[in-house]
Design an enzyme around this catalytic site. Structure first.
Site, PDB file in Angstrom:
ATOM      1  N   TYR A  48      19.718  43.915  19.634  1.00 52.53           N
ATOM      2  CA  TYR A  48      20.782  43.298  20.448  1.00 52.53           C
ATOM      3  C   TYR A  48      20.243  42.040  21.140  1.00 52.53           C
ATOM      4  O   TYR A  48      19.865  42.080  22.318  1.00 52.53           O
ATOM      5  CB  TYR A  48      21.282  44.290  21.509  1.00 52.53           C
ATOM      6  CG  TYR A  48      21.769  45.619  20.962  1.00 52.53           C
ATOM      7  CD1 TYR A  48      22.940  45.709  20.211  1.00 52.53           C
ATOM      8  CD2 TYR A  48      21.073  46.802  21.224  1.00 52.53           C
ATOM      9  CE1 TYR A  48      23.402  46.935  19.734  1.00 52.53           C
ATOM     10  CE2 TYR A  48      21.537  48.030  20.753  1.00 52.53           C
ATOM     11  CZ  TYR A  48      22.693  48.083  20.010  1.00 52.53           C
ATOM     12  OH  TYR A  48      23.150  49.299  19.540  1.00 52.53           O
TER      13      TYR A  48
ATOM     14  N   TRP B 259      24.942  41.441  26.682  1.00 50.28           N
ATOM     15  CA  TRP B 259      26.065  42.380  26.547  1.00 50.28           C
ATOM     16  C   TRP B 259      26.611  42.721  27.925  1.00 50.28           C
ATOM     17  O   TRP B 259      25.848  42.924  28.880  1.00 50.28           O
ATOM     18  CB  TRP B 259      25.602  43.672  25.866  1.00 50.28           C
ATOM     19  CG  TRP B 259      25.963  43.761  24.409  1.00 50.28           C
ATOM     20  CD1 TRP B 259      27.027  44.414  23.872  1.00 50.28           C
ATOM     21  CD2 TRP B 259      25.264  43.181  23.309  1.00 50.28           C
ATOM     22  NE1 TRP B 259      27.032  44.275  22.510  1.00 50.28           N
ATOM     23  CE2 TRP B 259      25.970  43.531  22.137  1.00 50.28           C
ATOM     24  CE3 TRP B 259      24.122  42.387  23.195  1.00 50.28           C
ATOM     25  CZ2 TRP B 259      25.573  43.120  20.864  1.00 50.28           C
ATOM     26  CZ3 TRP B 259      23.722  41.984  21.939  1.00 50.28           C
ATOM     27  CH2 TRP B 259      24.440  42.352  20.790  1.00 50.28           C
TER      28      TRP B 259
ATOM     29  N   GLN C   9      34.232  45.071  27.571  1.00 52.08           N
ATOM     30  CA  GLN C   9      33.559  46.373  27.663  1.00 52.08           C
ATOM     31  C   GLN C   9      33.898  47.037  29.002  1.00 52.08           C
ATOM     32  O   GLN C   9      34.505  46.406  29.862  1.00 52.08           O
ATOM     33  CB  GLN C   9      32.045  46.208  27.484  1.00 52.08           C
ATOM     34  CG  GLN C   9      31.638  46.140  26.012  1.00 52.08           C
ATOM     35  CD  GLN C   9      30.148  46.181  25.814  1.00 52.08           C
ATOM     36  OE1 GLN C   9      29.395  45.574  26.570  1.00 52.08           O
ATOM     37  NE2 GLN C   9      29.707  46.880  24.782  1.00 52.08           N
TER      38      GLN C   9
ATOM     39  N   ASP D 297      31.319  53.381  20.491  1.00 56.07           N
ATOM     40  CA  ASP D 297      31.945  52.912  19.249  1.00 56.07           C
ATOM     41  C   ASP D 297      32.455  53.991  18.300  1.00 56.07           C
ATOM     42  O   ASP D 297      33.582  53.933  17.837  1.00 56.07           O
ATOM     43  CB  ASP D 297      30.941  52.051  18.454  1.00 56.07           C
ATOM     44  CG  ASP D 297      30.335  50.921  19.282  1.00 56.07           C
ATOM     45  OD1 ASP D 297      30.658  50.801  20.480  1.00 56.07           O
ATOM     46  OD2 ASP D 297      29.529  50.155  18.718  1.00 56.07           O
TER      47      ASP D 297
ATOM     48  N   ARG E  81      23.369  55.036  13.053  1.00 54.34           N
ATOM     49  CA  ARG E  81      24.314  53.946  13.313  1.00 54.34           C
ATOM     50  C   ARG E  81      25.634  54.245  12.611  1.00 54.34           C
ATOM     51  O   ARG E  81      25.664  54.972  11.627  1.00 54.34           O
ATOM     52  CB  ARG E  81      23.759  52.614  12.757  1.00 54.34           C
ATOM     53  CG  ARG E  81      22.514  52.091  13.429  1.00 54.34           C
ATOM     54  CD  ARG E  81      22.805  51.422  14.760  1.00 54.34           C
ATOM     55  NE  ARG E  81      23.709  50.286  14.663  1.00 54.34           N
ATOM     56  CZ  ARG E  81      24.251  49.690  15.715  1.00 54.34           C
ATOM     57  NH1 ARG E  81      23.987  50.122  16.939  1.00 54.34           N
ATOM     58  NH2 ARG E  81      25.062  48.672  15.578  1.00 54.34           N
TER      59      ARG E  81
ATOM     60  N   TRP F 278      27.251  57.815  18.979  1.00 51.71           N
ATOM     61  CA  TRP F 278      28.040  58.459  20.047  1.00 51.71           C
ATOM     62  C   TRP F 278      28.659  59.781  19.602  1.00 51.71           C
ATOM     63  O   TRP F 278      29.575  60.282  20.237  1.00 51.71           O
ATOM     64  CB  TRP F 278      29.116  57.492  20.557  1.00 51.71           C
ATOM     65  CG  TRP F 278      28.513  56.376  21.360  1.00 51.71           C
ATOM     66  CD1 TRP F 278      28.181  55.138  20.919  1.00 51.71           C
ATOM     67  CD2 TRP F 278      28.138  56.411  22.746  1.00 51.71           C
ATOM     68  NE1 TRP F 278      27.618  54.392  21.937  1.00 51.71           N
ATOM     69  CE2 TRP F 278      27.583  55.144  23.059  1.00 51.71           C
ATOM     70  CE3 TRP F 278      28.207  57.382  23.752  1.00 51.71           C
ATOM     71  CZ2 TRP F 278      27.111  54.821  24.341  1.00 51.71           C
ATOM     72  CZ3 TRP F 278      27.744  57.067  25.032  1.00 51.71           C
ATOM     73  CH2 TRP F 278      27.204  55.804  25.305  1.00 51.71           C
TER      74      TRP F 278
ATOM     75  N   GLU G 153      17.029  54.038  22.865  1.00 52.65           N
ATOM     76  CA  GLU G 153      18.445  53.777  23.114  1.00 52.65           C
ATOM     77  C   GLU G 153      19.167  55.094  23.442  1.00 52.65           C
ATOM     78  O   GLU G 153      20.002  55.153  24.338  1.00 52.65           O
ATOM     79  CB  GLU G 153      19.019  53.123  21.856  1.00 52.65           C
ATOM     80  CG  GLU G 153      20.389  52.533  22.007  1.00 52.65           C
ATOM     81  CD  GLU G 153      20.828  51.827  20.718  1.00 52.65           C
ATOM     82  OE1 GLU G 153      20.079  51.838  19.729  1.00 52.65           O
ATOM     83  OE2 GLU G 153      21.939  51.270  20.713  1.00 52.65           O
TER      84      GLU G 153
HETATM   85  C1  DGY Z   1      26.842  47.747  18.473  1.00 52.94           C
HETATM   86  O1  DGY Z   1      26.582  46.780  17.778  1.00 52.94           O
HETATM   87  O2  DGY Z   1      26.585  48.886  18.113  1.00 52.94           O
HETATM   88  C2  DGY Z   1      27.430  47.586  19.814  1.00 52.94           C
HETATM   89  O3  DGY Z   1      27.801  48.819  20.343  1.00 52.94           O
HETATM   90  C3  DGY Z   1      28.615  46.662  19.854  1.00 52.94           C
HETATM   91  O4  DGY Z   1      28.802  46.301  21.207  1.00 52.94           O
END
Ligand code: DGY
Length: 481
Positions: free
Chosen positions: A33, A37, A102, A163, A196, A402, A444
């Site tokens: 990232y 953000w 967000q 997400d 992911r 998530w 994370e």
């Molecule tokens: C991601 O890329 O996984 C983020 O959650 C987007 O904000």
């Protein structure tokens, strides 16, 4: 825990934040990232305030500098020099920021940052710099983003911050998994594919993002996803109460003179409290699920509630003291901890009176149900760490983003909630999450059963919230400076 060890952990956390600091803001992680953000910066500032309060203030000011003229605070502020390193980037949005948003943690974060260093904050005129911008941000959410029941809708799973939560599955099913954009996945160089969202999810994410972008990011054009999330709504209510605190601290921001009520833009403390009360009442009326014993999401397109048990639905426990709590505390005395209970305003609810007295408010009704769900088999009763999706939900997967992993920000939110309720036993349980942060390299998220790190490492909010969990002795959700 031994004091030297605690200091080592705080130093290690501070080093992560130092490495990820760019001079104006902190990247969530240098690889995965590489930009700023929105809600990350809020959580990062909450931790940074303990060691580098000026940097915590700068973090939030930088984000607010990217605010759009309609009031929205963008999800991502791009470092255009690194546009190939994350997708979708500035090129996709044809803008230096994403058009999405967000969860609104920012006003709460700003208040906590102020409380950590009131003198430095006053010297910089920090509250005056951020208050009106934060109020405009909330007006955007209460205005163009208001859905059928008056609560703000999220227009994309990325806006929820969670997400691939099962809360969005049914709505996403209606979105064709076809995007025009060629999808790049630089994220998969930094986290395992099993950790992911999948490529089918991504085709839908892009399809929605394209539709929103092509509509000029206008909120009156339906794009096929409009969801009310209990985590997002709770952040708005807490942040609205934080704005009330700010308004009272800033005489020229509408600190309570009756004529200020009509002033519009800034509003006043009472207006923010009334708004928070309205938000909580609407959340109680429309998002509570009595069978699951927690709050759920509402699909604004179909009017249906999404009956899935996720950590998002436990976060309203932060509001268990009631939206009048802030007013009762402030009206009674600036030093709530020493005020006799009898000085609470006549008619103040029991929770507010107890809060004025500096005691934990009595736990009643839905708060009790939420605590039972939190400690039940789906969540803390079923394993050591707080999962993002209930262990009893069919989608539960301990590795997948998530859909099961334990996240540091949600454990921190619940930690703040149970501390305010005087549940020290649960605070100890949730605090154990932060004990694995340093040994696992500030991941994370973690496996909710084993504590093994998942996702990327040296993750900024993990470091920041570990610092806060260790260094903050605040028991109130909204402390006094
Ligand atoms: C991601 O890329 O996984 C983020 O959650 C987007 O904000």
């Amino acid at each position: 825990m031994h004091k030297d060890f605690e200091e080592d952990v705080a130093d290690a956390a501070a080093r992560v934040l130092e490495t990820n600091w760019t001079g104006r803001y902190t990247v969530p992680a240098t690889g995965l990232y590489p930009h700023q953000w929105s809600w990350d910066s809020a959580f990062i500032a909450i931790g940074t305030r303990h060691r580098e309060p000026a940097r915590a203030r700068a973090e939030l000011v930088t984000l607010l500098d990217a605010q759009w003229s309609d009031g929205r605070v963008p999800q991502i502020v791009y470092d255009v020099g690194r546009d190939d390193d994350y997708a979708p980037g500035a090129g996709f949005w044809r803008s230096a920021t994403s058009g999405l948003v967000q969860p609104p943690v920012h006003a709460w974060a700003a208040w906590l940052v102020h409380c950590a260093d009131p003198a430095g904050s006053a010297r910089e005129g920090f509250l005056a710099r951020v208050y009106h911008r934060l109020a405009r941000w909330h007006e955007y959410l209460h205005g163009p983003r208001a859905g059928a029941v008056g609560l703000p809708v999220t227009k994309h799973p990325w806006e929820t911050g969670t997400d691939n939560s099962p809360l969005w599955d049914a709505a996403l099913e209606r979105v064709p998994p076809e995007a025009r954009t060629a999808i790049r996945r630089p994220d998969l160089q930094h986290a395992g594919t099993g950790e992911r969202p999948g490529s089918r999810d991504y085709r839908r994410y892009y399809r929605l993002a394209e539709a929103y972008r092509d509509a000029g990011c206008a909120d009156d054009v339906p794009i096929g996803f409009a969801m009310v999330c209990p985590l997002f709504v709770s952040m708005l209510a807490v942040s609205e109460l934080a704005l009330a605190r700010m308004a009272r601290s800033l005489p020229d921001a509408g600190g309570g003179a009756p004529s200020d009520v009509e002033r519009g833009a800034g509003g006043d403390a009472g207006t923010h409290e009334a708004t928070a009360a309205r938000v909580v009442a609407s959340m109680d009326a429309h998002l509570w699920d009595d069978d699951l014993g927690l709050y759920v999401a509402l699909d604004d397109t179909t009017g249906e509630r999404v009956r899935r048990a996720t950590v998002n639905g436990l976060v309203p426990l932060l509001l268990a003291g009631g939206p009048t709590e802030a007013r009762a505390r402030t009206e009674a005395s600036p030093s709530a901890g020493t005020t006799p209970a009898g000085t609470a305003p006549a008619g103040a609810p029991a929770a507010a009176r107890a809060a004025v007295a500096g005691q934990a408010p009595p736990v009643t009704g839905r708060a009790e149900r939420l605590l039972a769900t939190l400690t039940g088999p789906g969540f803390l009763g079923g394993g050591p760490f707080l999962p993002s999706t209930s262990r009893e939900d069919p989608a539960f997967d301990p590795a997948l983003y998530w859909r099961g992993p334990a996240w540091f920000n949600t454990s921190w939110l619940l930690l703040r909630a149970v501390r305010a309720l005087g549940r020290d036993d649960l605070a100890v349980r949730l605090g154990e999450h932060f004990a694995v942060a340093a040994p696992e390299g500030f991941p994370e998220y973690i496996d909710p059963d084993t504590g093994a790190g998942r996702g990327t490492r040296q993750f900024s909010w993990t470091a920041a919230l570990t610092l806060d969990a260790r260094l903050s002795d605040e028991s109130a959700v909204l402390p006094e400076p």
